[in-house]
Scaffold this motif. Sequence first.
Motif, mmCIF file in Angstrom:
data_model
loop_
_atom_site.group_PDB
_atom_site.id
_atom_site.type_symbol
_atom_site.label_atom_id
_atom_site.label_comp_id
_atom_site.label_asym_id
_atom_site.label_seq_id
_atom_site.Cartn_x
_atom_site.Cartn_y
_atom_site.Cartn_z
ATOM 1 N N GLN A 1 0.831 -1.205 0.000
ATOM 2 C CA GLN A 1 0.000 0.000 0.000
ATOM 3 C C GLN A 1 0.867 1.256 0.000
ATOM 4 O OE1 GLN A 1 -2.687 -0.272 3.409
ATOM 5 N NE2 GLN A 1 -4.308 -1.059 2.087
ATOM 6 N N SER B 1 -4.086 5.032 -0.664
ATOM 7 C CA SER B 1 -4.761 6.301 -0.920
ATOM 8 C C SER B 1 -3.778 7.283 -1.549
ATOM 9 C CB SER B 1 -5.303 6.872 0.398
ATOM 10 O OG SER B 1 -5.857 8.149 0.210
ATOM 11 N N THR C 1 -9.211 1.453 -3.210
ATOM 12 C CA THR C 1 -8.135 2.445 -3.279
ATOM 13 C C THR C 1 -8.726 3.827 -3.555
ATOM 14 O OG1 THR C 1 -6.732 0.715 -4.213
ATOM 15 C CG2 THR C 1 -5.940 2.992 -4.394
ATOM 16 N N ASN D 1 -7.643 -2.947 -1.827
ATOM 17 C CA ASN D 1 -7.223 -1.620 -1.369
ATOM 18 C C ASN D 1 -5.706 -1.500 -1.440
ATOM 19 O OD1 ASN D 1 -6.697 0.779 -0.078
ATOM 20 N ND2 ASN D 1 -7.628 0.210 1.867
ATOM 21 N N SER D 2 -5.220 -0.674 -2.373
ATOM 22 C CA SER D 2 -3.775 -0.423 -2.493
ATOM 23 C C SER D 2 -3.361 0.867 -1.808
ATOM 24 C CB SER D 2 -3.368 -0.375 -3.971
ATOM 25 O OG SER D 2 -3.545 -1.635 -4.582
#
Length: 656
Positions: free
Chosen positions: A103, A163, A194, A160-161
């Motif tokens: 992330q 923000s 993301t 979700n990678s």
Amino acid sequence: MKKLILKISTITLALGAFVFSSCSSDDDAPTPPSAETTADKLKKGEMNGELEENFTLDASTTYELTGKFIVKEGTKLTIPAGTNILVKASGTESYIAVLKGAQIDIQGTAASPVVMSSEKGNPGDWGGLTICGKATTTAGVDAVAEVGGFIYGGTNDTDNSGSIKYLVIRGTGAQINPDAQYNGVSFYAVGSGTVVENIAVINGADDGVEFFGGTVSAKKLYLENNQDDSIDWTEGWNGTIDDAYVAHTNDGFSTVVEADGENKNPKINNLTAVNTFQANGGSGTALQFKKQSGATITGLSLVGYKTSVDMKDGGALINVNLNGATADPAKAYNLAATVDITGWTWIGAQLSLTGKLGGSLTSDLTLDASVAYELESFLLVQDGVTLTIPAGTKITARAGGVSVYIAVLKGGKIDIQGTAANPVVMSSKDGNPGDWGGLTICGKATTTAGVDAVAEVGGFIYGGTNDADNSGSVKYLVIKGTGAQINPDSQYNGVSFYAVGSGTVVENIAVVDGADDGVEFFGGTVSATNLYLENNADDAVDWTEGWNGTVTNTYVSHTIAGFSTALEADGANENPKLINFTAISTQNGTALQFKKQSGATITNIFLSGYATNVDMKDAGALSNVQIDGADATTTNPYNTGNQVDISAWTWRSAGL
């Protein structure tokens, strides 16, 4: 033979065990130093290598990207608002990649965006930012990216990678081969978990942003002069873009939007594209759809493009819905702009470069006003060398006391090129009195201390026989927090002039919050114009050793108690001149003090708020001091002259 080898090996192992046990009974063997990790490098401001532990950058550090920087699976890189990343290495060997399962958290704000750029921000300078995720793509699970050979793609469309908020990225698009280049930001199978908001990609040699499958959406994209496609997608991307603005001011780009591959019907809500490089009624292509690709675009506004819609491979126009209807290549779609970027001031953020200063200059050096310099130690400008400081340059001095200063040695030169709009600023971070040593200039003019005298600060050599000597030029300089103490009897000043000659130009200097003198002249013939001296704890203006120049327009302000004087003169009287001298105190104190036989000629003086206006410290003759055409007196309030008007001296308030 095999048995023999086995026996020899057994003996060797036994001997090794004996040696090991023998050593363990004595002092422990030295432990070899551990290899430097990528996190260790980051702590020193270098980005290079594979990050395998969570790490948060420091916004006060300018990081230098010196090669490939890869965030490994299970690791998170956090980049706070205002962080600057300067790309030092060039080409395809320099990029930031977030691998599948890792992330990135870019925490920029409108006031303090994160900036990633090469020094000049030229197209193709580096590889940009690549993010790999676990969402679906028509390339399949664990596909191999065309850049870096990164693995991407899976089955989790909500992956979700991280923000990305308020990122400005410049100079990307390094070329891998004739058919492949890096983009500004590449999203490989990135999932809808993301967050992507407020990204500016400027001067890329390839695409601004490209989506390789995935479901990630984005808001507020600013894409300027990216030479291939501003927005590109393939492999079945099916996210949404809200509010994209594309600017083309250079010719030779490919498209505003290029879509390729299977049509998953991605959406763009409000797309404004403006091409100001127009010839023959317009140039370039706005929207290009390859194979069976398509999209739904609402709020489409195109200005200056020769081709509005290009179905490159004969795909069905019905695949593309523009402003609520099937795409029509005959339409220009030149509606009023649907995206207003007047509030997007963050897109203009520039890389705030940091440079280190210190040591001895043995060749000419010109600083760069776009770089925030840090003075870490002494900086010596040697004989025959010129230091040039352009308008607007800011130098932050480490609060290191007497070990931090700038000194121009005898025969050296300094050229400070400040302007009223962009003065040069030298200050410690907090600007506290005594934080650092200030600026010292040594020349070849005459002084009563003789030729090759030794200064009380730094042991510098000064003094000669050339009263017209030229040590350079100092224009529009603001200097704060000086006066570091050497010993109980000696301190640095804001600016010290040691035997500086009349060929030197000194104009518009502000010395604020010094622990010793504002300016002091040790002999010499240099003159100065427009001095602003505020709350210098010893003397605002001081001279000794027979200085005989002229100061025109001086304004002294004392609002803090404990100072010595507005003016102190000492030593032989060579009759220097002060024209237009204003000094105002809210704390009483002494205005003018003359020691020994010193004196001066002062024209147009205004004093206010001092308990003592004239002090002949060692009972020198009052006739040595001529004020407005008469001998000085100790009773005259000297409050009828015209005050120096500093209302236009707004430059004096400049800070770091």
